[in-house]
Design a protein around this motif. Sequence first.
Motif, PDB file in Angstrom:
ATOM      1  N   ASP A  63       0.828  -1.212   0.000  1.00  0.00           N
ATOM      2  CA  ASP A  63       0.000   0.000   0.000  1.00  0.00           C
ATOM      3  C   ASP A  63       0.862   1.262   0.000  1.00  0.00           C
ATOM      4  O   ASP A  63       0.532   2.250  -0.667  1.00  0.00           O
ATOM      5  N   ILE A  64       1.958   1.242   0.762  1.00  0.00           N
ATOM      6  CA  ILE A  64       2.877   2.385   0.760  1.00  0.00           C
ATOM      7  C   ILE A  64       3.506   2.545  -0.618  1.00  0.00           C
ATOM      8  O   ILE A  64       3.577   3.654  -1.164  1.00  0.00           O
ATOM      9  N   PHE A  65       3.938   1.426  -1.201  1.00  0.00           N
ATOM     10  CA  PHE A  65       4.618   1.469  -2.501  1.00  0.00           C
ATOM     11  C   PHE A  65       3.684   1.955  -3.603  1.00  0.00           C
ATOM     12  O   PHE A  65       4.102   2.703  -4.493  1.00  0.00           O
ATOM     13  N   LYS A  66       2.417   1.551  -3.557  1.00  0.00           N
ATOM     14  CA  LYS A  66       1.513   1.992  -4.622  1.00  0.00           C
ATOM     15  C   LYS A  66       1.213   3.487  -4.507  1.00  0.00           C
ATOM     16  O   LYS A  66       1.032   4.161  -5.526  1.00  0.00           O
ATOM     17  N   GLY A  67       1.204   4.017  -3.283  1.00  0.00           N
ATOM     18  CA  GLY A  67       1.057   5.454  -3.123  1.00  0.00           C
ATOM     19  C   GLY A  67       2.256   6.203  -3.663  1.00  0.00           C
ATOM     20  O   GLY A  67       2.122   7.242  -4.330  1.00  0.00           O
ATOM     21  N   TRP A  68       3.449   5.660  -3.379  1.00  0.00           N
ATOM     22  CA  TRP A  68       4.684   6.264  -3.885  1.00  0.00           C
ATOM     23  C   TRP A  68       4.730   6.193  -5.410  1.00  0.00           C
ATOM     24  O   TRP A  68       5.102   7.161  -6.078  1.00  0.00           O
ATOM     25  N   VAL A 117      -4.501   5.278   4.603  1.00  0.00           N
ATOM     26  CA  VAL A 117      -3.417   5.885   5.370  1.00  0.00           C
ATOM     27  C   VAL A 117      -2.054   5.463   4.848  1.00  0.00           C
ATOM     28  O   VAL A 117      -1.166   6.299   4.651  1.00  0.00           O
ATOM     29  N   ALA A 118      -1.845   4.163   4.624  1.00  0.00           N
ATOM     30  CA  ALA A 118      -0.548   3.681   4.138  1.00  0.00           C
ATOM     31  C   ALA A 118      -0.266   4.225   2.736  1.00  0.00           C
ATOM     32  O   ALA A 118       0.872   4.584   2.410  1.00  0.00           O
ATOM     33  N   THR A 119      -1.303   4.291   1.900  1.00  0.00           N
ATOM     34  CA  THR A 119      -1.140   4.842   0.547  1.00  0.00           C
ATOM     35  C   THR A 119      -0.805   6.325   0.617  1.00  0.00           C
ATOM     36  O   THR A 119       0.022   6.828  -0.159  1.00  0.00           O
ATOM     37  N   LEU A 120      -1.437   7.026   1.536  1.00  0.00           N
ATOM     38  CA  LEU A 120      -1.130   8.439   1.757  1.00  0.00           C
ATOM     39  C   LEU A 120       0.314   8.612   2.211  1.00  0.00           C
ATOM     40  O   LEU A 120       0.999   9.557   1.783  1.00  0.00           O
ATOM     41  N   LEU A 121       0.793   7.703   3.043  1.00  0.00           N
ATOM     42  CA  LEU A 121       2.184   7.755   3.488  1.00  0.00           C
ATOM     43  C   LEU A 121       3.129   7.612   2.304  1.00  0.00           C
ATOM     44  O   LEU A 121       4.129   8.339   2.207  1.00  0.00           O
ATOM     45  N   GLY A 122       2.813   6.694   1.394  1.00  0.00           N
ATOM     46  CA  GLY A 122       3.638   6.536   0.197  1.00  0.00           C
ATOM     47  C   GLY A 122       3.658   7.787  -0.642  1.00  0.00           C
ATOM     48  O   GLY A 122       4.694   8.175  -1.198  1.00  0.00           O
ATOM     49  N   MET A 123       2.521   8.460  -0.715  1.00  0.00           N
ATOM     50  CA  MET A 123       2.428   9.733  -1.430  1.00  0.00           C
ATOM     51  C   MET A 123       3.334  10.776  -0.794  1.00  0.00           C
ATOM     52  O   MET A 123       4.081  11.481  -1.486  1.00  0.00           O
ATOM     53  N   MET A 124       3.292  10.880   0.522  1.00  0.00           N
ATOM     54  CA  MET A 124       4.107  11.869   1.225  1.00  0.00           C
ATOM     55  C   MET A 124       5.596  11.558   1.084  1.00  0.00           C
ATOM     56  O   MET A 124       6.423  12.464   0.976  1.00  0.00           O
ATOM     57  N   LEU A 125       5.946  10.273   1.089  1.00  0.00           N
ATOM     58  CA  LEU A 125       7.349   9.878   0.921  1.00  0.00           C
ATOM     59  C   LEU A 125       7.881  10.297  -0.450  1.00  0.00           C
ATOM     60  O   LEU A 125       9.057  10.639  -0.584  1.00  0.00           O
ATOM     61  N   ALA A 126       7.016  10.271  -1.449  1.00  0.00           N
ATOM     62  CA  ALA A 126       7.429  10.652  -2.800  1.00  0.00           C
ATOM     63  C   ALA A 126       7.615  12.158  -2.927  1.00  0.00           C
ATOM     64  O   ALA A 126       8.469  12.622  -3.686  1.00  0.00           O
ATOM     65  N   ILE A 127       6.829  12.941  -2.180  1.00  0.00           N
ATOM     66  CA  ILE A 127       6.861  14.397  -2.316  1.00  0.00           C
ATOM     67  C   ILE A 127       7.812  15.050  -1.318  1.00  0.00           C
ATOM     68  O   ILE A 127       8.637  15.883  -1.675  1.00  0.00           O
ATOM     69  N   GLU A 128       7.680  14.696  -0.044  1.00  0.00           N
ATOM     70  CA  GLU A 128       8.483  15.287   1.024  1.00  0.00           C
ATOM     71  C   GLU A 128       8.982  14.173   1.957  1.00  0.00           C
ATOM     72  O   GLU A 128       8.429  13.961   3.033  1.00  0.00           O
TER      73      GLU A 128
END
Length: 214
Positions: A63-68, A117-128
């Motif tokens: 889920d984290i990776f797919k957000g990233w 939440v985990a997908t959102l975390l991946g998104m944040m990791l990609a941006i900031e």
Amino acid sequence: MDILLIAGLFVAAYLIGSISSAVWIGKAYYGIDIRKHGSGNSGATNTFRVLGKKPGAIVMLIDIFKGWTATSLAGFLIIYDVVAPENLVIYQLIMGALGVVGHIFPIYERFKGGKGVATLLGMMLAIEPIVALMCIAIFVIVLFTSKYVSLGSMIAALAFPILLLLPRFHPENPILIVFGFILFAVVALTHRKNINRLIAGEESKANIKLGRKR
């Protein structure tokens, strides 16, 4: 051509977010639909609760990776010289948000997904990534002190835009801060049942040692 590329990347971001790893792993390896057990959500937390630590960790990482990945698709717009670098963050936010929406409303599973939440975390990791890592630390601290996964998730989500307000980070585009608060509102909305249980003192606490909820 540029419009087709942007539209294609938007669709791809949503489809990536729609990958329902919790549902697919539950059905393929355990013969159950995780949405019919526990909290009824197809996310990492419910996977930990219903299936255990190993599948829960796998689902969380996916889920984290797919957000990233969904967020990082915006990089193709730079590669193909479709947008200026200073506008990249806008498209990162849009594609990341589409990934989160895909997780919450997955097209492959009749639009019934997790809380994102985990997908959102991946998104944040990609941006900031630095701010995102700080949010992870905040989540862990809240989790270990309160033993509430939901509370830790919401506080960590709120911490993201607040941390961006600090002079240390100086975001070039204030839209990131505004978007951060919007995403926190989405997280709070998807956790509304948890909020009611927290207020009533009925929210389940995580068994930190075992990685499951009691």
